[in-house]
Design a protein around this motif. Structure first.
Motif, mmCIF file in Angstrom:
data_model
loop_
_atom_site.group_PDB
_atom_site.id
_atom_site.type_symbol
_atom_site.label_atom_id
_atom_site.label_comp_id
_atom_site.label_asym_id
_atom_site.label_seq_id
_atom_site.Cartn_x
_atom_site.Cartn_y
_atom_site.Cartn_z
ATOM 1 N N TYR A 69 31.297 49.679 56.000
ATOM 2 C CA TYR A 69 32.724 49.856 55.964
ATOM 3 C C TYR A 69 33.586 51.221 55.484
ATOM 4 O O TYR A 69 34.650 51.272 55.592
ATOM 5 C CB TYR A 69 33.267 48.776 55.076
ATOM 6 N N VAL A 70 32.647 51.667 54.920
ATOM 7 C CA VAL A 70 33.346 53.368 53.999
ATOM 8 C C VAL A 70 33.821 54.091 55.167
ATOM 9 O O VAL A 70 35.074 54.608 55.236
ATOM 10 C CB VAL A 70 32.307 54.006 53.338
ATOM 11 N N PRO A 71 33.143 54.224 56.277
ATOM 12 C CA PRO A 71 33.693 55.258 57.295
ATOM 13 C C PRO A 71 34.717 54.614 58.088
ATOM 14 O O PRO A 71 35.931 55.151 58.498
ATOM 15 C CB PRO A 71 32.535 55.496 58.396
ATOM 16 N N VAL A 72 34.773 53.209 58.289
ATOM 17 C CA VAL A 72 35.633 52.521 58.749
ATOM 18 C C VAL A 72 37.259 52.733 57.867
ATOM 19 O O VAL A 72 38.092 52.847 58.436
ATOM 20 C CB VAL A 72 35.616 50.826 58.887
ATOM 21 N N VAL A 74 37.604 55.162 55.922
ATOM 22 C CA VAL A 74 38.178 56.459 56.038
ATOM 23 C C VAL A 74 39.144 56.886 57.323
ATOM 24 O O VAL A 74 39.984 57.325 57.185
ATOM 25 C CB VAL A 74 36.899 57.549 56.050
ATOM 26 N N LEU A 75 38.650 56.103 58.347
ATOM 27 C CA LEU A 75 39.283 55.906 59.490
ATOM 28 C C LEU A 75 40.582 55.434 59.281
ATOM 29 O O LEU A 75 41.704 55.820 59.854
ATOM 30 C CB LEU A 75 38.406 55.516 60.837
ATOM 31 N N LEU A 76 40.641 54.199 58.639
ATOM 32 C CA LEU A 76 42.054 53.322 58.462
ATOM 33 C C LEU A 76 42.813 54.078 57.750
ATOM 34 O O LEU A 76 44.172 54.195 58.134
ATOM 35 C CB LEU A 76 41.355 52.171 57.791
ATOM 36 N N GLU A 77 42.386 55.014 56.732
ATOM 37 C CA GLU A 77 43.365 55.728 55.802
ATOM 38 C C GLU A 77 44.065 56.790 56.477
ATOM 39 O O GLU A 77 45.158 57.129 56.594
ATOM 40 C CB GLU A 77 42.527 56.201 54.736
ATOM 41 N N ARG A 78 43.224 57.217 57.594
ATOM 42 C CA ARG A 78 43.689 58.546 58.333
ATOM 43 C C ARG A 78 44.749 57.880 58.958
ATOM 44 O O ARG A 78 45.780 58.513 59.370
ATOM 45 C CB ARG A 78 42.424 59.305 59.320
ATOM 46 N N GLY A 87 44.084 54.938 48.534
ATOM 47 C CA GLY A 87 43.768 53.700 47.522
ATOM 48 C C GLY A 87 42.742 52.525 48.180
ATOM 49 O O GLY A 87 42.309 51.894 47.343
ATOM 50 N N LEU A 88 42.710 52.525 49.499
ATOM 51 C CA LEU A 88 42.006 51.219 49.979
ATOM 52 C C LEU A 88 40.456 51.742 50.012
ATOM 53 O O LEU A 88 39.728 50.977 49.455
ATOM 54 C CB LEU A 88 42.310 51.196 51.689
ATOM 55 N N LEU A 89 40.304 53.024 50.094
ATOM 56 C CA LEU A 89 38.882 53.683 50.242
ATOM 57 C C LEU A 89 38.371 53.852 48.698
ATOM 58 O O LEU A 89 37.474 53.340 48.067
ATOM 59 C CB LEU A 89 38.944 54.950 50.903
ATOM 60 N N LEU A 90 39.434 54.335 47.948
ATOM 61 C CA LEU A 90 39.199 54.376 46.331
ATOM 62 C C LEU A 90 38.875 52.895 45.721
ATOM 63 O O LEU A 90 37.837 52.877 45.078
ATOM 64 C CB LEU A 90 40.475 54.781 45.770
ATOM 65 N N GLY A 91 39.366 51.695 46.217
ATOM 66 C CA GLY A 91 39.164 50.565 45.454
ATOM 67 C C GLY A 91 37.764 50.041 46.093
ATOM 68 O O GLY A 91 37.004 49.338 45.216
#
Ligand SMILES: [Zn+2]
Length: 148
Positions: A69-72, A74-78, A87-91
Motif C-alpha cells: 500500500y505504500v506506493p499506492v 505515495v500516488l494518492l498523496e501526489r 500525512g497519510l503516508l507518514l501515518g
C-alpha cells in the motif's frame, strides 16, 4: 505487540509534527486515519471468526496491513497535492513499521498482503496456530476495549 494505544500515541506524535509543519488541520488528521484507524481491519477477521461460529480456519487476513500500500499512498498523496501534506503516508509508515518491529511474526515478509495471500493468510505467519489462540478474537466483542 503494538497495542492500539501505542499506535494512538505514535499517530498523535506524527499529527503534532504535521500541525507544527503545516499549521493545517487536514494534514494533522491524516496520520490518525492511516496510523490508528487502519487497525479496524482486525474487525474483518473478528467478524469472520465470530459470525462463523468460532470455526477455526487458521487464517488471519488483515486486508489493510501490507507494504504494497505504500506506493499506492505515495500516488494518492501526489493526486491530493498538499492537502494531506504527506500525512497519510507518514501515518501508514509509522503504523506498519511499528507492527513489523514489535509484533511476533514468523517470516520477515509477513506484512506483505501478497505474501500472506500466497500462503493462504496462514495464522502461523503471526505465530498463532489458529484464531482461537488470539486473545481478543476469542473473547466477547464487548470486551474489545480491554485490548486498547
Ligand atoms: Zn496494525
Amino acid at each position: 505487540m503494538a497495542r492500539p494505544a501505542v499506535h494512538l500515541i505514535v499517530s498523535t506524535g506524527l499529527a503534532t509534527l504535521q500541525w507544527i509543519r503545516t499549521g493545517r488541520l487536514l494534514p494533522a488528521l491524516a496520520p490518525f486515519l492511516t496510523g490508528f484507524l487502519i487497525d479496524a481491519d482486525h474487525l474483518v477477521d473478528l467478524a469472520r471468526y465470530q459470525l462463523g461460529g468460532r470455526r477455526t480456519e487458521r487464517r488471519i487476513v488483515l486486508p489493510l496491513h501490507g507494504w504494497e500500500y505504500v506506493p499506492v499512498l505515495v500516488l494518492l498523496e501526489r493526486i491530493l497535492g498538499m492537502r494531506c501534506a504527506g500525512g497519510l503516508l507518514l501515518g501508514y509508515l509509522g503504523h506498519l513499521s511499528l507492527d513489523q518491529v514489535t509484533n511476533t511474526i514468523t517470516h520477515p515478509l509477513a506484512y506483505f498482503v501478497s505474501f500472506r495471500w500466497q500462503r493462504g493468510f496462514a495464522s502461523s505467519l503471526f505465530n498463532h496456530p489458529d484464531e482461537s489462540a488470539v486473545d481478543w478474537m476469542s473473547g466477547s466483542i464487548f470486551d474489545l476495549w480491554k485490548q486498547f
